[in-house]
Motif scaffolding. Sequence first.
Motif, PDB file in Angstrom:
ATOM      1  N   SER A 216       1.581  -2.280  -9.385  1.00 36.97           N
ATOM      2  CA  SER A 216       0.852  -1.591 -10.142  1.00 36.97           C
ATOM      3  C   SER A 216      -0.438  -0.826  -9.191  1.00 36.97           C
ATOM      4  N   ASN A 217      -0.689  -1.456  -8.166  1.00 38.70           N
ATOM      5  CA  ASN A 217      -1.905  -1.308  -7.573  1.00 38.70           C
ATOM      6  C   ASN A 217      -1.601  -0.701  -6.090  1.00 38.70           C
ATOM      7  N   ARG A 218      -0.211  -0.784  -5.673  1.00 42.19           N
ATOM      8  CA  ARG A 218       0.369  -0.173  -4.567  1.00 42.19           C
ATOM      9  C   ARG A 218       1.864   0.285  -4.504  1.00 42.19           C
ATOM     10  N   LYS A 219       1.863   1.629  -4.119  1.00 42.32           N
ATOM     11  CA  LYS A 219       3.393   2.095  -4.031  1.00 42.32           C
ATOM     12  C   LYS A 219       3.438   2.868  -2.656  1.00 42.32           C
TER      13      LYS A 219
END
Length: 454
Positions: A360-363
Motif C-alpha cells: 500500500s505504501n510502496r510499489k
Amino acid sequence: MNKHKFIIFSIAVVLILCLIILRKNILTVRGNSNSSNNNQFSLSQLNMQKLDINLSYENKKIKFNLPIGMKNNIYYIPLNDVISNFGGTLTRTNNKLNLTFNSINSFIDIKGNTYMENNKTYNLRHKIFLEKNIIYISMFDFTNIFNLKTYWNEKNSEIDFYKNRENILIDSSLDEKKAALIRLEDVTAGGAYNSHDTLEKLRIITDYLYNKHAVFHVAWVPRYVDPSKNIDNNLLKNYNMFNADFLFTLDYMISRNGIIGLHGYTHQYKNTKSIDSIEFHMGRKDTIPEDTEYAEDRINKALETAHEFNINCNFFEAPHYAILPPQMKAIEKFFNYMYEPYSENGGLTECKNIIKFNESNRKAVYVPTPLGYVDGANDCKNMLNKIKKMDNNSTASLFYHPPIEFQYINLNRNKNGYPTYTYSINSPLHQIVDEFEKRNYKFCSIDTFVNKYK
C-alpha cells in the motif's frame, strides 16, 4: 427583389464570407515565396533566441529570410524558408500541415504534435511554433521526418543536411525470442563524449542496434561536472553547438527504440568528477549527505532538466549502484523501474533476481544486471563466456559503455561532402549481439522484460 433572388443573394454572401475566413487559415508555400509577415515577426514572440549559424542542404547554403531559433539548446528552423528554398511545398489549413520535401510527403498535426507518413502516426519530439503564418519546427524533427543526415561543423558554425544514403533494414526476425536487456551506460555531455565525432559515433551505434530491432536503454547523466578543469556543463544554461548536438543525439536515440533513464544528476559530489565518482551516501565514511531530502533534491533537479527537453525518464540507476536504502526508497516513487540490483546495505551486496514491492505504501520494481559489464575491449571474451553459460532461468541483462566501440568506427566524408563511416563487425558490441542472437535472445524494453519474468 423577389424571394427567390434574395435567397440566392444571401447564399452568395455567406459563401464569400466563408472563403474569406478559410483563406485566413490557409497558407501555401511553393517555390521561392516569402511570408508577408516577416517584417512584423520577432523570435521573442516564441520565447526563443536568435542563432548565428549557417545551414546547408546537399552542399547548397540555405538562404533564410527568417532567423534560426534556439530554446534550451534545441534548434528551431523556419519551415517556410527551408521548404521554399528547395522546391518543396507546404500547405497549412488551420492546424494541419501538408508537406512535400526530399521526395517525402508528410502530414503534421500542430495541435496534436504528431506527424503521419505512410498512414502511420508518430509523435514529434518537440512542439511546433506557429505565429502569423510563420512556422518553426525543431531541427531534429525536420531531419527525422524527411530522413536527413547531419554533419556538425562547430568551427565554421555550420550544420550540413544530406539525403540519408544509409540503408536501414530492420531485422524483424527477432520478434519471437527470449527476452534480454541492454543498457548503454554513462551517457553525458562531457568526459568520453567530448566532440561532435563522438556524438556521431553514438548515433552510428544507435543505428546498428535499431537495424537489429533491439530496444536499448540509456543511463543519462544530465549534468557533467569536473571541478579540476572548472567544468560544470548544465544543459539548461550553457548554450553552445556541442550541447545542441548532444540533445539532438538523445532525440535520435529516442526515435530509434532508445529508452532514457536517469543515472543520478551529476554522478559526483562536491569536488569529485562526474562518472568517476558516487553521488549518494553508501554507508562508508564520506561527506555525502545521507538524508532523503538530499536524494530527492538531486532527482528533482534531474527531472526538471529532463522535462525541459521533453524526455520521459522511465527508470533510475544510482551511480555505481551506491546508495543507502532509505534514499533509494525515497526515489522509487518518481520512476517505473529501479534499473539496478536490489540491495539492503547500499550496494555492498546485490540481489541477482527481479524484486517487486507491491504494498500500500510502496510499489517498486528492481531489475538487476547479473551479467555485469564489459571492462574495456579486452574484456569482451569474458562477457561472451558469461552469455554462453546462461541457462533458461538466467536474467539476461547487462550494461555497456558505448565509448568502447569508438575505436571500431572510422568516420569520413566522400568527395561530395556526405558523411560516411565504416564499423567493424569485430567490435565487442557486434560480438555480444551476435552471441545473444545465437542463443535466441532479443533485446527488449524493461516493461517487456519484467512481464516475461512475472
